[in-house]
Design a protein around this motif. Structure first.
Motif, PDB file in Angstrom:
ATOM      1  N   THR A   2       0.844  -1.180   0.000  1.00 45.29           N
ATOM      2  CA  THR A   2       0.000   0.000   0.000  1.00 45.29           C
ATOM      3  C   THR A   2       0.883   1.234   0.000  1.00 45.29           C
ATOM      4  O   THR A   2       1.767   1.366   0.833  1.00 45.29           O
ATOM      5  CB  THR A   2      -0.908   0.004   1.252  1.00 45.29           C
ATOM      6  N   ARG A   8      -6.838   1.420   1.130  1.00 42.94           N
ATOM      7  CA  ARG A   8      -6.866  -0.034   1.180  1.00 42.94           C
ATOM      8  C   ARG A   8      -8.310  -0.497   1.205  1.00 42.94           C
ATOM      9  O   ARG A   8      -9.073  -0.142   2.097  1.00 42.94           O
ATOM     10  CB  ARG A   8      -6.104  -0.555   2.395  1.00 42.94           C
ATOM     11  N   SER A  88      -5.553  -0.091  -3.111  1.00 50.36           N
ATOM     12  CA  SER A  88      -4.810  -1.338  -2.974  1.00 50.36           C
ATOM     13  C   SER A  88      -5.762  -2.390  -2.417  1.00 50.36           C
ATOM     14  O   SER A  88      -6.577  -2.097  -1.543  1.00 50.36           O
ATOM     15  CB  SER A  88      -3.574  -1.175  -2.079  1.00 50.36           C
ATOM     16  N   HIS A  90      -5.625  -6.374  -1.076  1.00 50.03           N
ATOM     17  CA  HIS A  90      -4.690  -7.403  -0.642  1.00 50.03           C
ATOM     18  C   HIS A  90      -5.400  -8.747  -0.466  1.00 50.03           C
ATOM     19  O   HIS A  90      -6.473  -8.809   0.115  1.00 50.03           O
ATOM     20  CB  HIS A  90      -4.026  -6.999   0.677  1.00 50.03           C
ATOM     21  N   ASP A  91      -4.764  -9.772  -0.954  1.00 53.62           N
ATOM     22  CA  ASP A  91      -5.305 -11.124  -0.880  1.00 53.62           C
ATOM     23  C   ASP A  91      -5.662 -11.519   0.548  1.00 53.62           C
ATOM     24  O   ASP A  91      -6.711 -12.114   0.785  1.00 53.62           O
ATOM     25  CB  ASP A  91      -4.287 -12.103  -1.486  1.00 53.62           C
ATOM     26  N   GLU A  92      -4.823 -11.166   1.510  1.00 53.90           N
ATOM     27  CA  GLU A  92      -5.067 -11.607   2.886  1.00 53.90           C
ATOM     28  C   GLU A  92      -6.355 -11.041   3.474  1.00 53.90           C
ATOM     29  O   GLU A  92      -6.909 -11.605   4.423  1.00 53.90           O
ATOM     30  CB  GLU A  92      -3.876 -11.278   3.804  1.00 53.90           C
TER      31      GLU A  92
END
Length: 195
Positions: A2, A8, A88, A90-92
């Motif tokens: 990020t 995010r 951004s 994020h996969d997690e």
């Protein structure tokens, strides 16, 4: 990764709001323009201003874009701008359940498709850009043998270089260096694969 000015996206509602082909186009167009009206964006994406307004309001509901100060006109039309420097995802944040993982995958596929379409358009129009631009453009692929930590380090270094050039270009443009300046897309993918 990020960037400090990025938003995010970590909840399903916001991911679903941006994971729509037209909304993603509108979001990108706003980033390029800095600010625009539904009518201006409608011309760019070849859609009716009323439909564009609907999708802009959906993006605004999730804080992805916001109203901007009017730039011109009689003030009757709303101006919109991105609410952050970028996004951004994020996969997690989305791997906890199959449905959230599937939504993240659908969003990532939309990005890949739109990026591929942009590059195809450049290829189709390449001759019109002239030798200076086609000579400066690139298309490369490298296969590396890395660990996850090494891949993360590589990605961070590449993004740092891209941000440095973006900031330099924006500073030069703000100082009046607009001659020959165009929008430039840089797409990076770093991912594991097995043969």
């Amino acid at each position: 990764m990020t960037h400090k000015g990025d938003r995010r996206v970590a909840d399903m509602g916001t991911l679903k709001a941006i994971a729509h082909p037209l909304r993603m186009q509108l979001y990108r167009a706003l980033h390029v323009a800095g600010a625009a009206t539904a009518s201006q964006l409608g011309e760019q994406v070849d859609e009716a201003p009323s439909l564009v307004s609907y999708h802009l309001r959906k993006l605004a509901e999730h804080g992805l874009i916001e109203e901007a100060e009017p730039r011109s006109g009689d003030g009757r039309e709303r101006w919109w701008q991105p609410a952050s420097e970028g996004l951004s995802v994020h996969d997690e944040d989305f791997r906890s359940a199959p449905e959230t993982s599937a939504a993240h995958t659908a969003f990532a596929r939309l990005l890949v498709d739109q990026r591929a379409d942009l590059y195809r358009r450049y290829l189709d129009e390449r001759q019109a850009w002239g030798a200076e631009w086609t000579g400066a453009s690139s298309d490369s692929e490298s296969t590396l043998r890395l660990t996850p930590d090494e891949l993360a380090e590589l990605n961070e270094e590449l993004l740092t270089v891209i941000r440095k050039h973006d900031e330099k270009g924006r500073e030069r443009e703000a100082a009046g260096g607009t001659e020959g300046r165009e929008n430039v897309a840089v797409h990076l993918y770093g991912f594991p694969f097995r043969v």
